[in-house]
Design a protein around this motif. Structure first.
Motif, PDB file in Angstrom:
ATOM      1  N   ALA A 100      24.762  59.067  89.339  1.00  0.00           N
ATOM      2  CA  ALA A 100      23.883  59.421  90.369  1.00  0.00           C
ATOM      3  C   ALA A 100      22.726  58.504  90.615  1.00  0.00           C
ATOM      4  O   ALA A 100      22.304  58.194  91.598  1.00  0.00           O
ATOM      5  N   LYS A 101      21.853  58.209  89.584  1.00  0.00           N
ATOM      6  CA  LYS A 101      21.123  57.355  89.528  1.00  0.00           C
ATOM      7  C   LYS A 101      21.403  56.050  88.755  1.00  0.00           C
ATOM      8  O   LYS A 101      20.869  55.871  87.322  1.00  0.00           O
ATOM      9  N   PRO A 102      21.894  54.871  89.080  1.00  0.00           N
ATOM     10  CA  PRO A 102      22.145  53.800  88.212  1.00  0.00           C
ATOM     11  C   PRO A 102      20.735  52.963  87.724  1.00  0.00           C
ATOM     12  O   PRO A 102      19.815  52.875  88.359  1.00  0.00           O
ATOM     13  N   VAL A 111      28.519  51.620  91.031  1.00  0.00           N
ATOM     14  CA  VAL A 111      28.386  52.099  92.320  1.00  0.00           C
ATOM     15  C   VAL A 111      29.042  51.162  93.549  1.00  0.00           C
ATOM     16  O   VAL A 111      29.415  51.745  94.389  1.00  0.00           O
ATOM     17  N   MET A 112      28.595  49.962  93.547  1.00  0.00           N
ATOM     18  CA  MET A 112      29.060  49.021  94.536  1.00  0.00           C
ATOM     19  C   MET A 112      30.506  49.272  94.709  1.00  0.00           C
ATOM     20  O   MET A 112      31.309  49.148  95.862  1.00  0.00           O
ATOM     21  N   ARG A 113      31.264  49.159  93.607  1.00  0.00           N
ATOM     22  CA  ARG A 113      32.573  48.996  93.657  1.00  0.00           C
ATOM     23  C   ARG A 113      33.324  50.530  94.378  1.00  0.00           C
ATOM     24  O   ARG A 113      34.307  50.450  94.878  1.00  0.00           O
ATOM     25  N   HIS A 114      32.861  51.590  93.751  1.00  0.00           N
ATOM     26  CA  HIS A 114      33.056  52.910  94.148  1.00  0.00           C
ATOM     27  C   HIS A 114      32.821  52.969  95.942  1.00  0.00           C
ATOM     28  O   HIS A 114      33.790  53.367  96.581  1.00  0.00           O
ATOM     29  N   GLN A 115      31.540  52.332  96.452  1.00  0.00           N
ATOM     30  CA  GLN A 115      31.460  52.419  97.871  1.00  0.00           C
ATOM     31  C   GLN A 115      32.233  51.453  98.601  1.00  0.00           C
ATOM     32  O   GLN A 115      32.620  51.998  99.667  1.00  0.00           O
ATOM     33  N   ALA A 116      32.639  50.516  97.907  1.00  0.00           N
ATOM     34  CA  ALA A 116      33.702  49.511  98.549  1.00  0.00           C
ATOM     35  C   ALA A 116      34.915  50.240  98.657  1.00  0.00           C
ATOM     36  O   ALA A 116      35.574  49.932  99.717  1.00  0.00           O
ATOM     37  N   GLU A 117      35.553  50.832  97.762  1.00  0.00           N
ATOM     38  CA  GLU A 117      36.569  51.692  97.958  1.00  0.00           C
ATOM     39  C   GLU A 117      36.697  52.419  99.090  1.00  0.00           C
ATOM     40  O   GLU A 117      37.440  53.055  99.616  1.00  0.00           O
ATOM     41  N   GLN A 118      35.486  53.225  99.220  1.00  0.00           N
ATOM     42  CA  GLN A 118      35.376  54.425 100.214  1.00  0.00           C
ATOM     43  C   GLN A 118      35.287  53.814 101.537  1.00  0.00           C
ATOM     44  O   GLN A 118      35.982  54.529 102.516  1.00  0.00           O
ATOM     45  N   VAL A 119      34.882  52.592 101.792  1.00  0.00           N
ATOM     46  CA  VAL A 119      34.425  52.291 103.071  1.00  0.00           C
ATOM     47  C   VAL A 119      35.584  51.282 103.497  1.00  0.00           C
ATOM     48  O   VAL A 119      35.485  50.677 104.689  1.00  0.00           O
ATOM     49  N   GLU A 120      36.431  50.753 102.544  1.00  0.00           N
ATOM     50  CA  GLU A 120      37.483  49.859 102.867  1.00  0.00           C
ATOM     51  C   GLU A 120      38.310  50.233 103.969  1.00  0.00           C
ATOM     52  O   GLU A 120      38.875  51.184 103.707  1.00  0.00           O
ATOM     53  N   GLY A 121      38.461  49.406 105.140  1.00  0.00           N
ATOM     54  CA  GLY A 121      39.486  49.693 105.921  1.00  0.00           C
ATOM     55  C   GLY A 121      38.974  50.744 107.051  1.00  0.00           C
ATOM     56  O   GLY A 121      39.607  51.138 107.956  1.00  0.00           O
ATOM     57  N   LYS A 122      37.880  51.391 106.968  1.00  0.00           N
ATOM     58  CA  LYS A 122      37.109  52.307 107.916  1.00  0.00           C
ATOM     59  C   LYS A 122      35.923  51.504 108.903  1.00  0.00           C
ATOM     60  O   LYS A 122      35.462  50.586 108.487  1.00  0.00           O
ATOM     61  N   SER A 123      36.063  52.439 109.923  1.00  0.00           N
ATOM     62  CA  SER A 123      34.878  51.997 110.775  1.00  0.00           C
ATOM     63  C   SER A 123      33.708  52.595 110.694  1.00  0.00           C
ATOM     64  O   SER A 123      33.666  54.065 110.673  1.00  0.00           O
ATOM     65  N   LEU A 124      32.406  51.892 110.639  1.00  0.00           N
ATOM     66  CA  LEU A 124      31.584  52.481 109.994  1.00  0.00           C
ATOM     67  C   LEU A 124      30.484  52.504 111.220  1.00  0.00           C
ATOM     68  O   LEU A 124      30.492  51.670 112.249  1.00  0.00           O
ATOM     69  N   ASP A 125      29.847  53.706 111.332  1.00  0.00           N
ATOM     70  CA  ASP A 125      28.748  53.808 112.284  1.00  0.00           C
ATOM     71  C   ASP A 125      27.295  52.901 112.120  1.00  0.00           C
ATOM     72  O   ASP A 125      27.399  52.372 110.970  1.00  0.00           O
TER      73      ASP A 125
END
Length: 231
Positions: A100-102, A111-125
């Motif tokens: 939670a607090k790197p 944290v960066m790897r996790h966020q990359a997996e979450q947004v990969e292939g998605k359209s971000l606002d």
């Protein structure tokens, strides 16, 4: 008075039921008898054949099933033989908790790897995009500062941070962070760090291939056990 005269009653003439042709040709009579016997005996044989067709058909289907199981088993055995020999080390997928607090460089990479997996292939606002790019900058700055301030053995530093950068390169959206870090480290150490990254990438690829082989071998062994049970 004269005695009565009795006349001898004539016996009726016995006629033969056999036609003259048969009386004259005994072989014809024998042939007719054989044909009659043949017609009589052929009926049970036909019935027996009809009755025997069901178990014969069942036996044929069973034989086909046995042959099919044998061929399937041979295919699985050949696939097992074609796989590389298993490694002595058992593979265990590492599960990293998301801090939670790197604090450490490893935490920020996770944290960066996790966020990359979450947004990969998605359209971000626009808001999500701004948050993600801010995280990329934060991770890059943290890794560069930690690398420069690390006073450990040089090769150990290269190996540790090379592993971090190789981890970031696994995802397309986090790979730019790795390239930024390489561009910001001191020029005299950049080549050594790049070599450590390349070595870490090769290890990761080899481990992933070994893990896939291990899983494939387990799957084929289960299939072989099921086929042997059915045989």
């Amino acid at each position: 008075m004269s005695a009565p005269i009795f006349k001898k009653r004539e016996q009726p003439e016995t006629r033969s039921t056999t036609s003259p042709a048969l009386r004259d040709e005994p072989s014809a009579f024998l042939q007719m008898a054989q044909q009659a016997v043949q017609r009589h005996t052929s009926r049970p044989v036909t019935a027996q054949q009809q009755i025997a067709q069901a178990p014969l058909r069942a036996a044929s289907l069973e034989r086909q099933e046995v042959e099919q199981l044998y061929l399937q088993r041979q295919t699985v055995v050949e696939q097992l033989d074609a796989l590389p020999q298993p490694e002595t080390v058992m593979f265990q997928r590492q599960v990293h908790s998301i801090p939670a607090k790197p604090q450490s460089p490893a935490d920020w990479v996770t944290v960066m790897r996790h966020q990359a997996e979450q947004v990969e292939g998605k359209s971000l606002d626009s808001r999500q995009y701004a948050q993600f790019t801010a995280l990329q900058r934060q991770v890059a700055q943290t890794l560069v500062q930690s690398f420069r301030s690390d006073r450990g053995p040089a090769q150990s530093r290269y190996d540790i941070y090379g592993e971090h950068l190789a981890t970031l390169q696994r995802h397309e959206v986090s790979a730019p962070v790795s390239r930024v870090v390489l561009g910001l480290v001191p020029a005299g150490e950049r080549l050594a760090l790049q070599r450590a990254v390349d070595a870490a990438v090769q290890r990761s690829v080899a481990e992933a291939q070994q893990e896939r082989t291990f899983i494939q071998r387990q799957t084929l062994q289960r299939q072989l056990a099921e086929l042997e049970h059915l045989s």
